[in-house]
Structure formats: C-alpha cells, structure tokens
Scaffold this motif. Sequence first.
Motif, PDB file in Angstrom:
ATOM      1  N   PRO B   5       1.013  -1.197   0.048  1.00 57.07           N
ATOM      2  CA  PRO B   5       0.032  -0.029  -0.077  1.00 57.07           C
ATOM      3  C   PRO B   5       0.844   1.302  -0.080  1.00 57.07           C
ATOM      4  O   PRO B   5       2.054   1.148   0.448  1.00 57.07           O
ATOM      5  N   PRO B  43       0.093   0.617  11.464  1.00 54.82           N
ATOM      6  CA  PRO B  43       0.471  -0.372  10.215  1.00 54.82           C
ATOM      7  C   PRO B  43       1.986   0.355   9.736  1.00 54.82           C
ATOM      8  O   PRO B  43       2.089   1.388   9.859  1.00 54.82           O
ATOM      9  N   VAL B  93      -6.264   4.245  10.656  1.00 54.47           N
ATOM     10  CA  VAL B  93      -6.277   2.818  10.290  1.00 54.47           C
ATOM     11  C   VAL B  93      -7.133   2.521   9.376  1.00 54.47           C
ATOM     12  O   VAL B  93      -6.719   1.751   8.316  1.00 54.47           O
ATOM     13  N   LYS B  94      -8.512   2.927   9.400  1.00 53.78           N
ATOM     14  CA  LYS B  94      -9.303   2.586   8.464  1.00 53.78           C
ATOM     15  C   LYS B  94      -9.047   3.350   6.995  1.00 53.78           C
ATOM     16  O   LYS B  94      -9.247   2.560   5.858  1.00 53.78           O
ATOM     17  N   ALA B  96      -6.022   4.052   5.996  1.00 59.13           N
ATOM     18  CA  ALA B  96      -4.741   3.533   5.539  1.00 59.13           C
ATOM     19  C   ALA B  96      -5.061   2.085   4.879  1.00 59.13           C
ATOM     20  O   ALA B  96      -4.211   1.727   4.048  1.00 59.13           O
ATOM     21  N   ASP B  97      -6.103   1.546   5.061  1.00 60.19           N
ATOM     22  CA  ASP B  97      -6.691   0.143   4.765  1.00 60.19           C
ATOM     23  C   ASP B  97      -7.415   0.404   3.199  1.00 60.19           C
ATOM     24  O   ASP B  97      -7.550  -0.757   2.582  1.00 60.19           O
ATOM     25  N   THR B  98      -7.320   1.715   2.845  1.00 55.46           N
ATOM     26  CA  THR B  98      -8.117   1.782   1.505  1.00 55.46           C
ATOM     27  C   THR B  98      -7.050   2.207   0.390  1.00 55.46           C
ATOM     28  O   THR B  98      -6.011   2.542   0.897  1.00 55.46           O
ATOM     29  N   GLU B  99      -7.558   1.935  -0.758  1.00 53.07           N
ATOM     30  CA  GLU B  99      -6.664   2.276  -1.927  1.00 53.07           C
ATOM     31  C   GLU B  99      -6.933   3.790  -2.306  1.00 53.07           C
ATOM     32  O   GLU B  99      -6.096   4.524  -2.798  1.00 53.07           O
TER      33      GLU B  99
END
Lengths: 127, 127
Positions: B5, B43, B93-94, B96-99
């Motif tokens: 990512p 992360p 965190v949410k 950072a978990d997306t593109e």
Amino acid sequence: MADAPAAVELLVCTTCRAGQPTDIEGPRPGALLEDALQAKDWPAHVTVKPVECLSNCDSGCSIVVRGGSQRWTYVYGNFTGADDVDLVHDGIVKYADTENGLVPWRERSTHFRKNCIARIPPLTIPE
Amino acid sequence: MADAPAAVELLVCTTCRAGQPTDIEGPRPGALLEDALQAKDWPAHVTVKPVECLSNCDSGCSIVVRGGSQRWTYVYGNFTGADDVDLVHDGIVKYADTENGLVPWRERSTHFRKNCIARIPPLTIPE
C-alpha cells in the motif's frame, strides 16, 4: 534562466450551493463560478478544474488550490458564486506566482485572509 | 501478490489550542495529541508527523491525512487533545486500509462523519 514554475491546479466545487435551499432549480453557484473562472485569462501554468464536493458544504462555494511538491495547498470558502470570479482570479494568480504557495499577508485580499478553511503543507514539510 | 500500500502520512497540528484561551501555559492540546499518537501501534505504511498550523484554528485540534497519488486527502477537526487518541487512530487505520482514501460511511465514527473540514481529490481526479 529560472526553471519553469510548477503547474498549479485550481479545483472548483461545482456542487456548492452557497447556502441556497436544496429545492432551488438551475445551475448551482459553484458551477456558475467554475464557468466564469474557465473564461478568465490565466498564466500558462494554471489550470481550472471542476470537482464534485470538497466536503466543505457549510462554507461553500469552495475552492482548493495546489501546485506541485513544493507548494502549500489551500482550501478557501464562502464565495457566493460567479460574482466572485475576479476575487478568486486575483488570489490564485498571486499563489501561482510563488514557489511555495505562501502569498505575503499584506498582498492577500480580505476574503482570502478571512476565509481560509485549511492549509496543507507540501510533501516536503517545511521545518 | 498485491502491491504494497502507498505510504500514509498523518499530519497533526501541534499548535492547536482546541479553544483554550491564549494565556494558558504548558503544552498545547495539539502537541499532546501528537505525542499520544506517536506512542500508538500503527501499520508499517503509516507515519505520524507534527506540523505547525493547518489554518483551521477555529475548529482545532486538527489533523490532515494523505496517502499518495491515488487517495483523497482529508482534513478533520474539533478533536479535544490526547483524549481523542483512540478515535483518531481508529479513523486513520481505516483510511490506511483503503486504496483511494474513501472509508465507507457506515464504518466511519460519528466524529469523523461530523467533523470533516474538507477533502481534496487525489492528483488524478476521479470522474
């Protein structure tokens, strides 16, 4: 000879209502502002682009200006629509004339001084 | 195997007073929030960075989150200080978990839903 200035993007929220009720028909103030800005004469390195919703709906019409890895990005709000075309043009031309996006305070219009919603540092964060 | 990512930066305004009077001594709420965020487990692709003034002083404490050329950038405000460390950690965190930086609405905390100051599209503006 100095390097060519980095490209500047002026993003104009075309969905902004500038406080209009939601049941008013016809083009929105943000869309009219964008049309008027497109018709202006700009430095060669400035591009005006429409965007849908900058999530600054309580303080629209809204614009964002950004310009490469060295300049601060700014969000400005509370424009009323196409009537503010010259005000926006003036502020963005001054921004585009800087290397870092920081227009001296004394050169900023009252509207730009009072309606900065937020600013975001360049990718290389200044000390 | 998916690509790693893109790096995410969480910028925390350390000069934010969160509405405190200007004559209060000691570390500012923004600086305390930044300290608390630095101590959290993140992360590997997320970095917390202090910044001085995001020009969102009326709605501080303020943060900016950005993450490469594909993600939207967000400005969030109205945090009270170090007490909000878990709230901010959860939201980032949410993100950072997306593109593309767009966290589904139902997954966003109430604070993140109600205190988005502005968002800025990625360099390649979505259609």
